[in-house]
Scaffold this motif. Structure first.
Motif, PDB file in Angstrom:
ATOM      1  N   LEU A  49      83.741  29.577  39.677  1.00 10.93           N
ATOM      2  CA  LEU A  49      85.210  28.737  40.017  1.00 10.93           C
ATOM      3  C   LEU A  49      85.547  29.656  41.129  1.00 10.93           C
ATOM      4  CD1 LEU A  49      86.450  28.495  36.326  1.00 10.93           C
ATOM      5  CD2 LEU A  49      85.800  26.651  37.622  1.00 10.93           C
ATOM      6  N   ALA A  50      85.530  30.909  40.978  1.00 14.19           N
ATOM      7  CA  ALA A  50      86.527  31.508  42.279  1.00 14.19           C
ATOM      8  C   ALA A  50      85.829  31.309  43.548  1.00 14.19           C
ATOM      9  CB  ALA A  50      86.113  33.120  42.013  1.00 14.19           C
ATOM     10  N   ALA A  51      84.436  31.100  43.579  1.00 14.85           N
ATOM     11  CA  ALA A  51      83.941  30.897  44.834  1.00 14.85           C
ATOM     12  C   ALA A  51      83.787  29.456  45.166  1.00 14.85           C
ATOM     13  CB  ALA A  51      82.349  31.374  44.890  1.00 14.85           C
ATOM     14  N   PHE A  52      83.676  28.497  44.323  1.00 18.98           N
ATOM     15  CA  PHE A  52      83.447  26.834  44.551  1.00 18.98           C
ATOM     16  C   PHE A  52      84.428  25.952  44.088  1.00 18.98           C
ATOM     17  CE2 PHE A  52      78.571  27.608  43.965  1.00 18.98           C
ATOM     18  CZ  PHE A  52      78.313  27.757  45.271  1.00 18.98           C
ATOM     19  N   ALA A  53      85.320  26.469  43.406  1.00 18.95           N
ATOM     20  CA  ALA A  53      86.491  25.617  42.958  1.00 18.95           C
ATOM     21  C   ALA A  53      87.077  24.815  43.846  1.00 18.95           C
ATOM     22  CB  ALA A  53      87.440  26.176  41.945  1.00 18.95           C
ATOM     23  N   LEU A  54      87.792  25.387  44.807  1.00 17.00           N
ATOM     24  CA  LEU A  54      88.630  24.812  45.856  1.00 17.00           C
ATOM     25  C   LEU A  54      87.787  24.183  46.772  1.00 17.00           C
ATOM     26  CD1 LEU A  54      91.467  24.342  46.882  1.00 17.00           C
ATOM     27  CD2 LEU A  54      91.453  26.678  47.940  1.00 17.00           C
ATOM     28  N   PRO A  55      86.748  25.094  47.558  1.00 14.96           N
ATOM     29  CA  PRO A  55      85.965  24.499  48.570  1.00 14.96           C
ATOM     30  C   PRO A  55      85.282  23.147  48.065  1.00 14.96           C
ATOM     31  CG  PRO A  55      85.486  26.898  48.392  1.00 14.96           C
ATOM     32  CD  PRO A  55      86.639  26.355  47.269  1.00 14.96           C
ATOM     33  N   THR A  56      85.024  22.934  46.853  1.00 19.49           N
ATOM     34  CA  THR A  56      84.096  21.657  46.506  1.00 19.49           C
ATOM     35  C   THR A  56      85.012  20.703  46.180  1.00 19.49           C
ATOM     36  OG1 THR A  56      84.195  22.685  44.184  1.00 19.49           O
ATOM     37  CG2 THR A  56      82.021  23.159  45.564  1.00 19.49           C
ATOM     38  N   VAL A  57      86.457  21.046  45.633  1.00 17.15           N
ATOM     39  CA  VAL A  57      87.434  19.753  45.501  1.00 17.15           C
ATOM     40  C   VAL A  57      87.825  19.332  46.793  1.00 17.15           C
ATOM     41  CG1 VAL A  57      89.788  19.489  44.971  1.00 17.15           C
ATOM     42  CG2 VAL A  57      88.235  20.787  43.320  1.00 17.15           C
ATOM     43  N   VAL A  58      87.831  20.130  47.838  1.00 12.14           N
ATOM     44  CA  VAL A  58      88.161  19.629  49.339  1.00 12.14           C
ATOM     45  C   VAL A  58      86.927  18.746  49.874  1.00 12.14           C
ATOM     46  CG1 VAL A  58      88.906  20.262  51.596  1.00 12.14           C
ATOM     47  CG2 VAL A  58      89.780  21.394  49.548  1.00 12.14           C
ATOM     48  N   MET A  59      85.777  19.387  49.391  1.00 12.52           N
ATOM     49  CA  MET A  59      84.441  18.662  49.881  1.00 12.52           C
ATOM     50  C   MET A  59      84.384  17.132  49.561  1.00 12.52           C
ATOM     51  SD  MET A  59      81.572  21.516  49.920  1.00 12.52           S
ATOM     52  CE  MET A  59      81.927  23.070  50.537  1.00 12.52           C
ATOM     53  N   GLY A  60      84.500  16.950  47.985  1.00  6.47           N
ATOM     54  CA  GLY A  60      84.797  15.780  47.557  1.00  6.47           C
ATOM     55  C   GLY A  60      85.704  14.752  48.208  1.00  6.47           C
ATOM     56  N   ALA A  61      86.927  15.161  48.567  1.00  3.00           N
ATOM     57  CA  ALA A  61      87.770  14.275  48.991  1.00  3.00           C
ATOM     58  C   ALA A  61      87.594  14.143  50.480  1.00  3.00           C
ATOM     59  CB  ALA A  61      89.222  15.003  49.051  1.00  3.00           C
ATOM     60  N   LEU A  62      87.035  15.314  51.342  1.00  5.34           N
ATOM     61  CA  LEU A  62      86.554  15.075  52.744  1.00  5.34           C
ATOM     62  C   LEU A  62      85.590  14.127  52.776  1.00  5.34           C
ATOM     63  CD1 LEU A  62      86.952  15.983  55.642  1.00  5.34           C
ATOM     64  CD2 LEU A  62      85.434  17.804  55.179  1.00  5.34           C
TER      65      LEU A  62
ATOM     66  N   SER B 168      84.892  11.532  51.136  1.00  5.30           N
ATOM     67  CA  SER B 168      85.220  10.154  50.881  1.00  5.30           C
ATOM     68  C   SER B 168      86.298   9.586  52.057  1.00  5.30           C
ATOM     69  CB  SER B 168      86.275  10.285  49.438  1.00  5.30           C
ATOM     70  OG  SER B 168      85.589  10.673  48.392  1.00  5.30           O
ATOM     71  N   HIS B 169      87.018  10.688  52.648  1.00  4.65           N
ATOM     72  CA  HIS B 169      87.643  10.264  53.938  1.00  4.65           C
ATOM     73  C   HIS B 169      86.772   9.892  55.042  1.00  4.65           C
ATOM     74  CE1 HIS B 169      91.209  10.136  56.425  1.00  4.65           C
ATOM     75  NE2 HIS B 169      90.538  10.882  57.336  1.00  4.65           N
ATOM     76  N   LEU B 170      85.834  10.533  55.229  1.00  6.02           N
ATOM     77  CA  LEU B 170      84.941  10.461  56.369  1.00  6.02           C
ATOM     78  C   LEU B 170      84.050   9.166  56.044  1.00  6.02           C
ATOM     79  CD1 LEU B 170      84.041  13.952  57.125  1.00  6.02           C
ATOM     80  CD2 LEU B 170      85.468  12.706  58.312  1.00  6.02           C
ATOM     81  N   ALA B 171      83.672   8.768  55.000  1.00  5.23           N
ATOM     82  CA  ALA B 171      82.825   7.613  54.392  1.00  5.23           C
ATOM     83  C   ALA B 171      83.692   6.422  54.843  1.00  5.23           C
ATOM     84  CB  ALA B 171      82.389   7.709  53.174  1.00  5.23           C
ATOM     85  N   THR B 172      85.068   6.619  54.079  1.00  8.01           N
ATOM     86  CA  THR B 172      85.820   5.511  54.546  1.00  8.01           C
ATOM     87  C   THR B 172      86.179   5.037  56.061  1.00  8.01           C
ATOM     88  OG1 THR B 172      87.128   5.845  52.438  1.00  8.01           O
ATOM     89  CG2 THR B 172      88.280   4.670  54.245  1.00  8.01           C
ATOM     90  N   GLU B 173      86.425   6.008  56.825  1.00  2.00           N
ATOM     91  CA  GLU B 173      86.315   6.239  58.283  1.00  2.00           C
ATOM     92  C   GLU B 173      85.165   5.431  58.902  1.00  2.00           C
ATOM     93  OE1 GLU B 173      89.203   9.560  60.436  1.00  2.00           O
ATOM     94  OE2 GLU B 173      87.005   9.657  60.242  1.00  2.00           O
ATOM     95  N   ALA B 174      83.897   5.520  58.402  1.00  2.10           N
ATOM     96  CA  ALA B 174      82.769   4.984  58.938  1.00  2.10           C
ATOM     97  C   ALA B 174      82.731   3.684  58.579  1.00  2.10           C
ATOM     98  CB  ALA B 174      81.550   5.946  58.301  1.00  2.10           C
ATOM     99  N   ARG B 175      83.050   3.382  57.404  1.00  6.06           N
ATOM    100  CA  ARG B 175      83.240   2.004  56.965  1.00  6.06           C
ATOM    101  C   ARG B 175      84.058   1.125  58.060  1.00  6.06           C
ATOM    102  NH1 ARG B 175      80.230  -1.111  54.822  1.00  6.06           N
ATOM    103  NH2 ARG B 175      81.315  -1.953  53.115  1.00  6.06           N
ATOM    104  N   THR B 176      85.339   1.686  58.209  1.00  5.17           N
ATOM    105  CA  THR B 176      86.430   1.097  59.142  1.00  5.17           C
ATOM    106  C   THR B 176      85.776   0.961  60.507  1.00  5.17           C
ATOM    107  OG1 THR B 176      88.087   2.231  57.723  1.00  5.17           O
ATOM    108  CG2 THR B 176      88.688   1.383  59.892  1.00  5.17           C
ATOM    109  N   ALA B 177      84.904   1.802  61.029  1.00  3.62           N
ATOM    110  CA  ALA B 177      84.172   1.764  62.296  1.00  3.62           C
ATOM    111  C   ALA B 177      83.302   0.851  62.223  1.00  3.62           C
ATOM    112  CB  ALA B 177      83.742   3.286  62.682  1.00  3.62           C
ATOM    113  N   GLY B 178      82.839   0.174  61.154  1.00  9.23           N
ATOM    114  CA  GLY B 178      81.836  -0.761  61.183  1.00  9.23           C
ATOM    115  C   GLY B 178      80.484  -0.486  60.864  1.00  9.23           C
ATOM    116  N   HIS B 179      80.181   0.704  60.244  1.00  6.43           N
ATOM    117  CA  HIS B 179      79.162   1.265  59.643  1.00  6.43           C
ATOM    118  C   HIS B 179      78.929   0.820  58.349  1.00  6.43           C
ATOM    119  CE1 HIS B 179      78.462   3.573  63.464  1.00  6.43           C
ATOM    120  NE2 HIS B 179      79.578   3.870  63.112  1.00  6.43           N
ATOM    121  N   SER B 180      77.718   0.569  57.641  1.00  2.00           N
ATOM    122  CA  SER B 180      77.375   0.109  56.386  1.00  2.00           C
ATOM    123  C   SER B 180      77.448   1.614  55.631  1.00  2.00           C
ATOM    124  CB  SER B 180      76.167  -0.404  56.204  1.00  2.00           C
ATOM    125  OG  SER B 180      75.102   0.474  56.687  1.00  2.00           O
ATOM    126  N   LEU B 181      77.537   1.333  54.383  1.00  2.00           N
ATOM    127  CA  LEU B 181      77.405   2.523  53.313  1.00  2.00           C
ATOM    128  C   LEU B 181      76.208   3.136  53.277  1.00  2.00           C
ATOM    129  CD1 LEU B 181      79.361   4.332  51.417  1.00  2.00           C
ATOM    130  CD2 LEU B 181      78.654   2.795  49.785  1.00  2.00           C
TER     131      LEU B 181
END
Length: 871
Positions: free
Chosen positions: A353-366, A368-381
């Motif tokens: 938890l000490a090493a992974f908790a915060l970095p992995t929570v942000v990784m999951g959100a990041l 999701s955000h970048l995948a949404t950007e790629a879809r907006t740019a016209g790329h397939s999932l």
């Protein structure tokens, strides 16, 4: 490999969470997602362990599994994504993918053995690094591709269902929670229950059943067919896709390096792996779920992306900083909860938890955000996922193989944080958070100590430290000048103080062979054992060691290299299976059974492979660290050994109470030993070595360590589960005593000696020497009494007090067997030490020794020197 399992589960389970279900069917959908999550993680654990059995545990083999999973996921997402997005029946696509995963896992259950044999033949026994990596990686990709590609296509199929039913609905959060719960259950249940109880194949069969249930349930819950959507046009790779690739590379790189660092603090068992995986999965899932709940923002997209990337860099920096306090965190848990296995596991959870908790929570959100950007740019999932997984596939090679050995874990982790900052620098250089993160990275790079955990005793020093691809190897010298070799600061591979024991572990098996010409040692350690064998000018010695860093460190324990010793950096199991060489003597080191991968060296299949490498009269000795084994695990190893070698024996390497080492011994032809051959071997060995320095003066001393015969070993192992490749009970049972020792090594040794028995006729044919079996039996009784006496001795620097404890007990041992020298020598040393201060007491003790062993000259000569009476 942790990351592979997380991502594969997310692809499968995130797809299920967006099913367009009506409210009355909501409970069924939640159950479906739980089952699918369970299956996704279960598969990855099973396939990872199965692949290691035939690829070995070298760096190339480990990387092959990681690359195969990520490569397969990328192929599936890329090749099928556009077709699925244009389909009117995405549910059918998803059901087909789940069905293919299930069917291919069943096919692997029956076909993996012949496939693995072919791969081993292609790799060879001593392959070049590039050839081994190429065959391992591409072979594993091909073997697993149907299943991993199907996993990669599930998310595009479910995303198409989302577009049919529309987004939204409060039930999505519940579906995602069920997703995560199932994944966590899959990790924990597979490691703590399924594999230890049912084995790998049955665990995979259960996962296949769950996949089929998911496939049928998806069809039952599907919505009505909608008009097919036009497949998205092919869009050239853009910055959005490159960012997904880069973040996949950095995110998995962070995981690889943190796991390497924590392996120096945690116990590095199968349970450690499961805990790290569970925490990593939980953090990523929570991050993605939190992102779904964030309000949609239409503002400055580059600025928003920069904030996420900067936040990710800061999270990785915080996770890295927590690693320096890992040992203190673990100790705090122990102090708070007290001793126990639950406490030990809780400590590893806190570390994760000490090493992974915060970095992995942000990784999951990041992500999701970048995948949404790629879809907006016209790329397939599918294309977005493919780029992300390609970046992830490169991470173990770049960070684990290249950067960690070159830069060390600290600078490698800081380079990951710097990488996230570099991705957002075009729009973020004016933001305070950017400069705070950049400044912190620089300060840590210059001023923070290395992320190296090495226990140095008071007055000691570090002689050598190397960060390798798979482990950190150190040599530490204490104030008395004793050097110790350690792997990951936990597993001790020998020391300069154990030369006697290490040498005996080579000489005892060699002297049991009538005329050895070639010997193989599985495991090198300090090199003392193999070098003791190589002193024989007529013997060719091969040694196999997994870690190149151990080979490099072994030179610190030897005064010179012996040209008759050939050391190979290779996995012991793989080498034994692939080499065409036959050996007269094979000696397997006392590998710590709880450490990751070591349990596979105690399986029935490995013992069978060793038997195939023995010459007609070959001798095999498997040493076992009784100080690191509980009796229940020992029984399983013994049963696995006698399943291959029914006519086998057990012997002690020394009479040590603190670090007892037990050897299982067998001959290829299953025959007993013969006195003339043993005496000839001792005579041959005496010409090249001082055997008396190792306490091997005659055939009684050579055979005096045997404690159990074939019948006794059979009784000891009765009803114990076999340790096999499919059911690796040792890997899952041995860690328990590592986490929480339930007894002292001397107590386990005493309990074992009370349970086993051996008769001279079971071991050796004495021919016409009728008195010899009685002498050997008396020697064994004296040895057992000697060990029993040692349990009650309390070491003391006061020589008279020490002598008062041991004099009569050791003399009673000598009265049982006048041949038993281990009781004679310590009394002689004490008598010689007393000559100046207490001559009368020294004379009395020497007289007793001369009486019980009159043919030994040492006591009689010392009496003459005292000149206080006739000898």
């Amino acid at each position: 490999m942790v990351s592979v399992e997380r991502l594969a589960a997310e692809l499968t389970l995130s797809a299920l969470q967006v099913l367009p279900v009506a409210p009355p069917r909501r409970r069924a959908a939640f159950a479906l997602m739980t089952a699918s999550g369970f299956a996704g993680l279960g598969y990855q654990i099973v396939w990872t362990q199965q692949s290691a059995l035939w690829l070995g545990h070298e760096a190339a083999a480990v990387l092959a599994v990681v690359t195969a999973f990520f490569g397969g996921l990328g192929v599936g997402a890329w090749a099928l994504g556009n077709r699925i997005e244009g389909s009117r029946h995405p549910a059918r696509w998803y059901a087909a993918c789940e069905g293919l995963i299930a069917l291919w896992s069943v096919a692997l259950a029956f076909g993996l053995q012949p496939i693995s044999n072919g791969m081993l033949w292609l790799i060879g026994d001593q392959p070049g690094a590039w050839w081994q990596a190429s065959v391992s990686i591409f072979g594993t990709i091909i073997v697993l591709l149907p299943a991993t590609a199907a996993m990669g296509a599930t998310l595009p199929a479910m995303e198409r269902l989302v577009s049919q039913a529309g987004r939204g609905g409060r039930h999505l959060a519940g579906l995602y929670a069920s997703n995560t719960l199932g994944a966590l259950f899959g990790v924990l249940a597979t490691a703590f229950w399924l594999v230890p109880t049912f084995g790998l194949m049955r665990s995979a069969a259960l996962c296949a059943g769950l996949n089929l249930v998911c496939a049928l349930s998806v069809l039952a819950l599907r919505s009505s067919p909608q008009p097919g959507a036009a497949a998205p046009p092919a869009v050239a790779p853009s910055a959005a896709l490159l960012r997904l690739a880069a973040t996949g590379l950095l995110g998995i790189g962070f995981e690889v390096v943190v796991v390497r660092v924590l392996s120096q603090v945690a116990e590095d068992t199968v349970y450690t792996f499961a805990i790290l995986l569970a925490v990593y999965l939980l953090g990523s899932a929570l991050g993605a779920a939190a992102y779904l709940r964030l309000p949609s923002r239409q503002g400055d997209a580059p600025a928003l992306r920069h904030r996420w990337l900067t936040l990710q860099a800061i999270a990785c920096l915080l996770g890295t900083v927590m690693l320096w306090s890992a040992e203190h965190l673990q100790q705090a848990v122990r102090n708070a909860l007290g001793p126990g296995m639950a406490t030990a596991l809780a400590g590893e959870v806190v570390l994760a938890l000490a090493a992974f908790a915060l970095p992995t929570v942000v990784m999951g959100a990041l992500f999701s955000h970048l995948a949404t950007e790629a879809r907006t740019a016209g790329h397939s999932l599918g294309r977005a996922l493919a780029f992300n997984t390609v970046g992830a596939a490169a991470a173990p090679v770049l960070f684990g193989v290249l950067l960690v050995p070159a830069l060390g874990p600290k600078l490698t982790l800081l380079s990951i944080a710097a990488g996230y900052l570099a991705l957002g620098k075009t729009t973020g250089v004016r933001q305070p958070l950017f400069w705070i993160a950049a400044g912190t990275t620089l300060v840590l790079a210059v001023g923070a100590p290395p992320l190296a955990f090495v226990d140095v005793p008071p007055g000691g020093r570090v002689l050598s430290y190397r960060d390798g691809t798979m482990a950190a190897v150190s040599v530490v010298e204490d104030a008395q000048g004793v050097a110790r070799l350690r792997i990951n600061n936990r597993q001790q591979e020998g020391s300069s103080a154990t030369l006697l024991a290490d040498g005996r572990q080579a000489l005892l098996p060699l002297l049991l062979h009538p005329s050895p010409q070639r010997a193989l040692f599985l495991g090198l350690g300090t090199g003392t054992t193999a070098l003791a064998a190589a002193e024989d000018p007529k013997l060719r010695v091969d040694a196999v060691e997994l870690l190149p860093e151990v080979i490099a460190a072994s030179v610190l324990f030897s005064a010179h290299l012996n040209p008759r010793l050939q050391v190979m950096a290779a996995d012991a199991r793989r080498y034994v299976k692939t080499t065409g060489q036959h050996y007269d003597v094979i000696v397997s080191d006392n590998f710590h059974p709880a450490r990751s991968g070591s349990g596979t060296l105690y399986t029935v299949e490995h013992f069978q492979a060793v038997r195939g490498r023995l010459s007609a009269q070959g001798v095999f000795c498997q040493w076992l660290p009784l100080h690191q084994l509980d009796i229940a695990t020992l029984r399983s190893i013994v049963r696995s050994f006698i399943a291959v070698y029914p006519n086998s024996w057990a012997m002690l390497a020394t009479n040590s109470l603190e670090t007892p080492v037990l050897g299982l011994v067998a001959r290829r032809d299953a025959s007993v030993f013969r006195l003339p051959e043993l005496r000839a071997g001792l005579a041959r060995g005496a010409t090249s070595r001082r055997l008396e320095d190792f306490g091997l003066t005659d055939e009684l001393a050579l055979l005096g360590g045997f404690v159990a015969g074939p019948a006794s070993l059979g009784r000891l192992a009765a009803n114990a589960p076999l340790n096999t490749d499919d059911r690796p009970v040792v890997s899952y049972r041995a860690p328990r005593i590592t986490y929480v020792p339930d007894s002292l090594p001397r107590d386990r040794l005493s309990a074992l000696l009370q349970e086993v028995h051996i008769e001279p006729g079971e071991l050796v044919a004495s021919g016409s020497e009728a008195a010899w079996p009685r002498r050997l039996a008396a020697y064994w009784r004296a040895r057992d009494r000697f060990i029993e006496v040692g349990r009650d001795v309390r070491p003391s620097a006061d020589l008279p007090r020490m002598l008062a404890q041991v004099r009569e007990p050791l003399l009673s041992v000598l009265r049982i067997s006048a041949d038993f020298r281990p009781a004679y020598d310590p009394l002689l040393r004490m008598a010689l030490a007393l000559r100046r201060s207490e001559a009368t007491a020294a004379h009395a003790l020497l007289a007793d020794l001369a009486q019980v062993q009159p043919w030994r000259p040492e006591a009689r000569m010392a009496l003459r020197e005292l000149n206080v009476g006739p000898p």
